[in-house]
Scaffold this active site. Structure first.
Site, short mmCIF file in Angstrom:
data_model
loop_
_atom_site.label_atom_id
_atom_site.label_comp_id
_atom_site.label_asym_id
_atom_site.label_seq_id
_atom_site.Cartn_x
_atom_site.Cartn_y
_atom_site.Cartn_z
N CYS A 1 -4.06 -11.38 1.05
CA CYS A 1 -4.19 -9.98 1.48
C CYS A 1 -4.34 -9.88 2.99
O CYS A 1 -4.66 -10.85 3.68
CB CYS A 1 -5.45 -9.34 0.88
SG CYS A 1 -5.59 -9.42 -0.91
N CYS B 1 -7.45 -4.93 3.38
CA CYS B 1 -7.13 -4.58 1.98
C CYS B 1 -8.26 -3.74 1.36
O CYS B 1 -9.45 -4.08 1.50
CB CYS B 1 -6.92 -5.85 1.17
SG CYS B 1 -6.40 -5.51 -0.54
N CYS C 1 -0.54 -9.47 -2.27
CA CYS C 1 -1.31 -8.40 -2.91
C CYS C 1 -0.44 -7.15 -3.08
O CYS C 1 0.34 -6.79 -2.19
CB CYS C 1 -2.53 -8.07 -2.05
SG CYS C 1 -3.49 -6.67 -2.62
N CYS D 1 -2.31 -4.01 -0.64
CA CYS D 1 -2.21 -3.92 0.83
C CYS D 1 -0.86 -4.36 1.37
O CYS D 1 -0.62 -4.28 2.57
CB CYS D 1 -3.33 -4.72 1.50
SG CYS D 1 -3.24 -6.51 1.22
#
Length: 362
Positions: free
Chosen positions: A37, A41, A68, A71
């Protein structure tokens, strides 16, 4: 690595704080979920013991982690906001449309949310961005020799005074004052990171800035005074050269800029700018390191001021200067652009012997 990685505890605290300063520089890999991430995030924060930090997306992927879905670490920072993607696509489809808050409501969007998201990512609201896009059409008409009234209508302004005022806010001067036979001529250049303005004479590039930079009108006024002449509209050979070089840069084929430059600054300021140009693409320096390179280790503040005075963006790569702790620090074009420029330039890094160079991410 583009910079010495800060301590992991510092990065974990940045993760807890959703600190945007490391966007485009550091990513977190979470062992318990197998994903990586951005530090910003919005997902629930993992335990410290499950986190490891890397300075590139490639390193995260090589370690077996998946991106992810909240994000979007593989996308530019600004593209991670769905409302931004939606409205930028709508703007591209109909650039002459006169947007207002009722139009946003009709799309099921909250105007205050749109205003906040765009202001955070771009330093301007969506409605301001839409007005800029319309002004581009008027600028193009004027540059091709069209009358002011035609430029006004092309830009979608019903009122001549409103068009003049909007143009003056953007460029610091009314459209009727921009002559085609001026010794300095401005050209509007569209790029993937937003519109830019170049100002050239017959031999040199004097200015290259993003159009939404708040300091642009003041920079144009200083330039006109320093050059001893008014600024008009149109192109010279350096205008075409920098346009072509920017196209190659964003296409991922070359980070080389050979357009001749006219540097307006003190001898020390010009020395700092030359040091910036010596930083290879894909690398960064801190203000302190630049001061050391110049043999002036105590002049960190002066180096920072010279960096901020740069008015030839990308060609004089002030975006390659970061904080001593690896944070992005300020950038006149916006931190989101600084992050994206550094992401693009990762593809221009010189590889170790025997390895093929990286390519810029799309």
């Amino acid at each position: 690595m583009l910079f010495p990685m800060p301590p992991s505890d510092t990065l974990y605290q940045a993760l807890l704080d959703r600190d945007p300063a490391y966007d485009g520089q550091v990513w977190v890999c979470v062992a318990s979920t197998g994903i990586f991430c951005r530090l910003t995030c919005p997902a629930r924060k993992p335990l410290r013991a499950n986190c490891s930090f890397h300075d590139s997306v490639a390193a995260c992927l090589a370690a077996g982690f998946r991106p992810c879905k909240r994000c979007h670490p593989l996308a530019p920072m600004a593209a991670g906001e769905p409302v931004i993607q939606q409205l930028l696509a709508a703007l591209d489809q109909d650039p002459a449309r006169r947007w207002g808050e009722p139009d946003l409501v009709a799309l099921g969007l909250d105007p205050s949310t749109v205003r906040r998201v765009f202001k955070r990512q771009f330093g301007m609201t969506f409605l301001e961005m839409a007005r800029h896009r319309r002004l581009r059409e008027g600028f193009t008409t004027l540059a091709s020799g069209g009358p002011v009234i035609a430029a006004q209508l092309e830009a979608g302004f019903e009122s001549a005074s409103a068009f003049r005022a909007a143009f003056a806010r953007l460029l610091g001067r009314a459209p009727g004052s921009l002559r085609q036979d001026a010794l300095l001529r401005a050209d509007w250049i569209a790029t993937p990171l937003g519109d830019m303005l170049s100002v050239c004479d017959a031999r040199h590039l004097h200015l290259l800035e993003f159009m939404d930079r708040k300091a642009l009108p003041a920079e144009l006024a200083r330039l006109a005074k320093a050059a001893g002449g008014e600024i008009g509209l149109g192109r010279f050979d350096p205008s075409d050269q920098i346009r072509a070089e920017l196209a190659r840069f964003f296409a991922g084929s070359s980070a080389r800029f050979d357009t001749p430059l006219a540097l307006h600054g003190t001898p020390f300021t010009r020395q700092v700018w030359q040091a910036l140009r010596a930083i290879p693409p894909g690398q960064t320096r801190s203000y302190g390191a630049l001061a050391q390179d110049l043999g002036r280790p105590q002049a960190v503040r002066a180096v920072a001021q010279a960096n901020g005075a740069n008015q030839i963006a990308l060609v004089i790569p002030c975006h390659r200067v970061i904080g001593a702790d690896g944070a992005l620090t300020g950038y006149g074009g916006g931190l989101w652009r600084k992050q994206r420029l550094l992401e693009i330039e990762r593809g221009y890094r010189s590889p170790p012997p025997g390895l093929a160079p990286d390519r810029p991410q799309a």
